[in-house]
Enzyme design. Sequence first.
Site, mmCIF file in Angstrom:
data_model
loop_
_atom_site.group_PDB
_atom_site.id
_atom_site.type_symbol
_atom_site.label_atom_id
_atom_site.label_comp_id
_atom_site.label_asym_id
_atom_site.label_seq_id
_atom_site.Cartn_x
_atom_site.Cartn_y
_atom_site.Cartn_z
ATOM 1 N N LYS A 102 66.273 65.011 17.028
ATOM 2 C CA LYS A 102 65.834 65.882 15.943
ATOM 3 C C LYS A 102 66.141 67.334 16.293
ATOM 4 O O LYS A 102 65.775 67.812 17.370
ATOM 5 C CB LYS A 102 64.333 65.720 15.691
ATOM 6 N N ASP A 132 50.558 63.994 7.576
ATOM 7 C CA ASP A 132 51.612 63.652 6.610
ATOM 8 C C ASP A 132 51.923 62.153 6.686
ATOM 9 O O ASP A 132 53.078 61.747 6.753
ATOM 10 C CB ASP A 132 52.872 64.479 6.882
#
Length: 477
Positions: free
Chosen positions: A248, A348
Amino acid sequence: MTLSVLTNILENEHILISSSTAPKLAEALLPIFEQDDIHMQLVSLNLFLKIIDLVVDKGKKPLKRIVRQSLVPLFFHCHDENERIAEASRELLICVARFLKKRKHKHLIKNEEMWKFVKCLLTEDRSRAVEHLRQALPYLQSPQEPLRAAAIRFIGFAGILMRGQQEEFQVLNEGPGAGGDARPRTLGGHLGAVSGPGPSADSRVSPAGKVLEALQERYRMGSLLGRGGFGSVFSGTRLADGAPVAIKRVPRNRIQHWGELPDGARAPLEIVLLDKVSTGFPGVIQLLEWFELSSCFLLVMERPERCQDLRDFIATRRFLPEEEARGLFRQVLEAVRHCSSCGVLHRDIKPANIIIDLDSGQLKLIDFGCGTFLQDTVYTQFAGTPSYSPPEWTQLKCYHGEAATIWSLGIVLYQMVCGKHPFKKGRDIIRGQLKFPRGLSQECRDVISWCLSMRSLDRPSVEDLFHDPWLQDVHLP
């Protein structure tokens, strides 16, 4: 003629630009790409695109020379600190590649493999390498750090090419990292002490250059897996054992919250939270190591060989059988309990942030970019996906961590067994209306309704759910 007037004229879809006018207009727009005025930059990018689209057929050949000159400036502005400029530049660069019939360029840009695009640009026609290098030089003086860093890397690649040396490089280098503080890190808590990439044979290599060398020695970069508001995720392979990984890239200018690791190092909060939960628990993605470059951070995480996020897993089946959903939901609960025990609030939780190992059935919670430290008091700032926010946030602009998590878990379970979000519109959340399909057990309906109670105090705790009859005797992988 002002840019605004020209824009209005070109809005007419029946207008075509002559072969003599198009190159002149395009050439006049190129310097405006570098304006400090964001509005002017956006207008110039939009106009350049319209010229490409509206030029008459016989005008395309003379226009190509100018369009080719836009490749390097547009590449750099894909790194612009202003996200609107960066996105507009990327879209225009795709259109330019299409206009020039550079199919490979277009593919690489679409996949955000920008440094592979640079490699193609510099190697496909070496006679133009000096011209590209000359275009890159002014960006060394850019007021924007990402553009300066990109210029250093671009010039480095061009220099290697002109010396006739061939070096393979990965899309990891998309995060320009020459100069500044750059360092590789492992997670000291359970992977041992940090060791850098070692002394370079060339003392002139920058710290960032050494980090990039270490990256290339350890990993091979793959394709883009996905991107969101906090960064892009690529597939990768660990060269030591062939293990698949996810890499990432988080731009430094998108990092809003920082924290401190056990060794006292300052790091983005996402890394700090992953450090806390990466204790070997199988239901949460494990952070293996991370690298700091001057303009971004690179997070290397585990990745199952064959996996799919829960959103796509549900979509391909329309909805999940209740028994399968029960097992997966139990795993989500286990992951949430683990995070809570580590003092971490994910914030989330949704199907897109849950992946399933298709070989083992093991579920993993991913993407802690919206996470924070767990606290007993209310939160007054929201982070996450609005459609998963609880009604108390909509009405009162505050929420408790566990109650908000339970609300999102209720939505996830509903999506599993019904194949859709329970609340299509914001007002549906306030009404709290739920419609269940026939054949769904009352016990499952009760769990969903309990989690989606309008009053936060009426919702269960995580431990309450573990003791619910519907979640007993569940087979786990």
